[in-house]
Design a protein around this motif. Structure first.
Motif, PDB file in Angstrom:
ATOM      1  N   ILE A 279      44.041  45.719  39.896  1.00  0.00           N
ATOM      2  CA  ILE A 279      44.253  44.814  38.765  1.00  0.00           C
ATOM      3  C   ILE A 279      43.630  45.389  37.499  1.00  0.00           C
ATOM      4  O   ILE A 279      44.263  45.438  36.436  1.00  0.00           O
ATOM      5  CB  ILE A 279      43.652  43.425  39.081  1.00  0.00           C
ATOM      6  N   TYR A 280      42.388  45.849  37.599  1.00  0.00           N
ATOM      7  CA  TYR A 280      41.716  46.405  36.421  1.00  0.00           C
ATOM      8  C   TYR A 280      42.439  47.645  35.890  1.00  0.00           C
ATOM      9  O   TYR A 280      42.611  47.807  34.678  1.00  0.00           O
ATOM     10  CB  TYR A 280      40.268  46.751  36.771  1.00  0.00           C
ATOM     11  N   TYR A 283      45.773  46.565  34.230  1.00  0.00           N
ATOM     12  CA  TYR A 283      45.516  45.832  32.988  1.00  0.00           C
ATOM     13  C   TYR A 283      45.015  46.780  31.898  1.00  0.00           C
ATOM     14  O   TYR A 283      45.413  46.659  30.731  1.00  0.00           O
ATOM     15  CB  TYR A 283      44.500  44.732  33.254  1.00  0.00           C
ATOM     16  N   ASN A 287      47.018  47.738  28.281  1.00  0.00           N
ATOM     17  CA  ASN A 287      46.388  47.408  27.002  1.00  0.00           C
ATOM     18  C   ASN A 287      45.818  48.627  26.289  1.00  0.00           C
ATOM     19  O   ASN A 287      45.232  48.479  25.208  1.00  0.00           O
ATOM     20  CB  ASN A 287      45.284  46.379  27.223  1.00  0.00           C
ATOM     21  N   ALA A 294      38.262  47.114  30.599  1.00  0.00           N
ATOM     22  CA  ALA A 294      38.985  46.023  31.255  1.00  0.00           C
ATOM     23  C   ALA A 294      38.036  45.174  32.093  1.00  0.00           C
ATOM     24  O   ALA A 294      38.147  43.940  32.123  1.00  0.00           O
ATOM     25  CB  ALA A 294      40.106  46.586  32.132  1.00  0.00           C
ATOM     26  N   GLU A 300      42.060  36.904  30.169  1.00  0.00           N
ATOM     27  CA  GLU A 300      42.904  36.977  31.361  1.00  0.00           C
ATOM     28  C   GLU A 300      42.173  37.572  32.557  1.00  0.00           C
ATOM     29  O   GLU A 300      42.470  37.234  33.707  1.00  0.00           O
ATOM     30  CB  GLU A 300      44.149  37.809  31.029  1.00  0.00           C
ATOM     31  N   MET A 301      41.225  38.470  32.318  1.00  0.00           N
ATOM     32  CA  MET A 301      40.517  39.126  33.410  1.00  0.00           C
ATOM     33  C   MET A 301      39.362  38.294  33.968  1.00  0.00           C
ATOM     34  O   MET A 301      38.802  38.645  35.002  1.00  0.00           O
ATOM     35  CB  MET A 301      39.970  40.486  32.947  1.00  0.00           C
ATOM     36  N   LYS A 322      48.505  39.323  42.448  1.00  0.00           N
ATOM     37  CA  LYS A 322      48.267  39.636  41.034  1.00  0.00           C
ATOM     38  C   LYS A 322      48.298  41.136  40.801  1.00  0.00           C
ATOM     39  O   LYS A 322      48.826  41.601  39.778  1.00  0.00           O
ATOM     40  CB  LYS A 322      46.919  39.064  40.606  1.00  0.00           C
ATOM     41  N   TYR A 326      50.854  43.026  38.205  1.00  0.00           N
ATOM     42  CA  TYR A 326      50.449  43.946  37.141  1.00  0.00           C
ATOM     43  C   TYR A 326      51.079  45.327  37.341  1.00  0.00           C
ATOM     44  O   TYR A 326      51.485  45.986  36.372  1.00  0.00           O
ATOM     45  CB  TYR A 326      48.928  44.064  37.101  1.00  0.00           C
TER      46      TYR A 326
END
Length: 632
Positions: A279-280, A283, A287, A294, A300-301, A322, A326
């Motif tokens: 996820i990190y 994300y 971005n 992150a 959101e995190m 999730k 992502y």
């Protein structure tokens, strides 16, 4: 035993005594110790003695020790009775003031204290027999009492013999005996304290293990897990009246259950930690951040930071879902960025503005900045090819790069890659717009130069070989092509300046032809007389030639507009001529009497159809066009 007659001891040094006995006590003590008492029993050392009469536990765990997995503290379990090697020196006459064995009241390496390490004395003929280990374990209090009584009696007799020989006064003897009792008492108290510490350590580690087990069960949401210590009885009684469970057994049960939960925790933490990492990373890539940024971001995190308070399967599935979501966004963004990168690279190569050090630089005449964009180096190094040799379907591939043949080198931005950050699409779109604008500008400029060069080639009668050689040297939309076009245009203008007179006269001849073809009136011709009749060599300039070219162009434009009308006029006049010819033929009565009479008849019929059907239509259409022309 003389220990019963000794005044209660207080701390004193071995160099002098502060304890006094009555003369009667001293005499009694002297009488009791005047006769040497010889013993031949072996010397032994008594270590840890655990008062536990429960043989069911003692027989199974006598010869083991255990190391705590919580604190690393080594937990001794059993009493140990060790034989002492007799290190006595050679006895002289069976008695020596300095030789003899030692009795050390030490439990383990960490239990000895200064002053309580050993008590050396000269044993005349040995000491009393030490009780067996089995007796110590089954009746520890009685066995210790008997052993200490025998040891005290033996030691007192031996000391009295030695002191008689040495000549120690009663006060000093009393002081030394009091000091000896103090030392023995200190060793006993130390032993009890150590065993209390051991019990406390057990209780502490059991409490810690239980707390960790409860916390782990709460995190894993294990609701049907029974407390393993609820039904266990702690601290068995000394006399064995109540069969309980020892702290050691309680500890082992608790640790066994904890290790099972720890295993489940480890698996769950590894699973949810991997999902969090995905996820990190996704994300951060989306971005344009680093993974550390992150992790530290909120918003959101925030919902995905806690992986310790809930490790249920439902929570882990939520993290996995999730992560997949992502990663799908990363895949979509990557495809969009790759498409833009391919277009951008193709434009950069087509315009021949490849930056230094990038693939395709050899095709460019150095890096020529277009809007000076620092992303060009990243753009040219952000793609890597995908090996599709096994997927070759035999279809022809385009010469330029295609999106299905390449992928991005990294989803994170670096000095050699633009990444897929949230601003990467905007930057690439903006750069493509700049490059397309430059491409249009160059095409327009090349088109204008090409038209001017072609016109001058025609005007100056440039040989076809020269034209072909120049055209062959032109390649693409690079600045080299623009430079060559400007050089050729400049050369033609110089040649034009040399041939200006001849060119003006050729233009005048073209104008006269156009006058005739457009049926120009005398008034129209006279409007150009001020330029048409200039013949002075000094006045034959580029300006004058330009006026002639402009006027000739206007006549050509007029002719192009008139051409449909002129074509109608030509067709109408052709049919009128056929009508006159038909009238002349019809006046000859013998025209149909020869061998070609049928052919002649067919010809006349065709002429008749054109005269009767086409001529009225053409005339009507011509009248309409003429009206439109005069309105213009």
């Amino acid at each position: 035993s003389p220990f019963g007659t000794v005044i209660p001891a207080s701390s004193s040094s071995s160099g002098g005594g502060s304890h006094y006995r009555s003369h009667q006590q001293q005499q009694h003590y002297h009488n009791q110790s005047s006769t040497p008492n010889h013993h031949s029993h072996p010397i032994t050392e008594l270590s840890i003695i655990e008062e536990d009469e429960n043989n069911n536990f003692g027989n199974n765990i006598l010869n083991h020790s255990h190391t705590s997995t919580v604190t690393g503290f080594t937990l001794p379990r059993t009493p140990v009775l060790r034989d002492i090697q007799n290190n006595a020196s050679t006895h002289s006459g069976g008695r020596s003031a300095t030789a003899g064995g030692s009795v050390a009241f030490a439990t383990h390496n960490n239990l000895s204290t200064p002053g309580a390490t050993s008590t050396k004395s000269s044993f005349l003929g040995g000491g009393p027999t030490t009780p067996s280990t089995d007796k110590l374990l089954r009746r520890p209090s009685l066995a210790m009492r008997d052993s200490f009584q025998q040891l005290a009696t033996q030691t007192a007799h031996q000391l009295e013999d030695i002191w008689d020989i040495v000549g120690i006064v009663p006060e000093e003897r009393a002081s030394q005996l009091a000091d000896l009792v103090d030392r023995i008492a200190a060793i006993c108290h130390e032993k009890v304290d150590q065993e209390e510490q051991l019990a406390d350590q057990f209780r502490k580690e059991i409490a810690q293990a239980r707390f960790e087990w409860e916390e782990s069960c709460a995190v894993l949401r294990i609701e049907d897990e029974e407390d393993p210590l609820v039904k266990m009885k702690r601290d068995p009684s000394v006399n064995g009246a109540t069969p309980g469970v020892s702290l050691q057994s309680e500890y082992e049960v608790m640790m066994g259950r904890l290790e099972v939960v720890r295993g489940r925790m480890e698996v769950a933490m590894e699973d949810i930690g991997e999902s969090q990492r995905r996820i990190y990373e996704a994300y951060a890539a989306l971005n344009g951040w680093s993974v550390e940024e992150a992790r530290g971001s909120g918003g959101e995190m925030e919902a995905w930071k806690d992986i310790k308070t809930n490790l249920t399967e439902e929570q882990r599935n939520l993290f996995r879902s999730k992560a997949v979501e992502y990663e799908e966004s990363v895949s979509s963004r990557t495809q969009a960025v790759v498409s833009l990168l391919v277009d951008c690279q193709n434009l950069i190569r087509e315009l021949e503005i490849v930056p230094s050090g990038c693939e395709g630089e050899e095709e460019s005449e150095g890096y020529i900045e277009v809007g000076q964009n620092e992303d060009d180096v990243k753009i040219m190094n952000s793609l890597k090819s995908i090996d599709r040799s096994d997927e070759d379907d035999g279809r022809p591939r385009s010469r330029g790069k295609s999106t299905d043949s390449y992928t991005i080198t990294s989803v994170f931005e670096s000095s050699s890659c633009i990444g897929i950050g949230k601003d990467a699409l905007d930057r690439l779109t903006s750069r493509i717009a700049e490059l397309n604008g430059e491409k249009r500008r160059r095409r327009n400029k090349l088109g204008e130069m090409g038209a001017a060069i072609a016109s001058l080639w025609s005007m100056l009668r440039v040989p076809s070989a020269e034209q072909h050689a120049f055209t062959k040297s032109i390649r693409g939309l690079g600045m080299d092509t623009l430079d060559k076009g400007e050089q050729e245009l400049s050369r033609l203008h110089e040649l034009k300046a040399v041939m200006i007179g001849k060119l003006i006269r050729e233009q005048r001849q073209t104008i006269e032809e156009l006058w005739e073809r457009t049926n120009a009136s005398e008034g129209e011709k006279a409007s150009f007389d001020r330029y048409f009749y200039v013949n002075d060599e000094d006045k034959l300039t580029d300006v004058l030639l330009a006026k002639h070219e402009e006027y000739a162009g206007a006549l050509n434009a007029k002719l192009e507009k008139m051409q449909p009308i002129l074509d109608l006029i030509g067709r109408r006049e052709s049919i009128i001529e056929e009508r006159v010819e038909l009238e002349m033929l019809q006046k000859d009565p013998d025209r149909l009497k020869g061998r070609n009479a049928s052919k002649q008849l067919m010809k006349e019929e065709k002429m008749m159809r054109r005269v009767q059907k086409e001529l009225p239509k053409i005339t009507q259409h011509l009248e309409k066009k003429l009206k439109e022309w005069y309105v213009m």
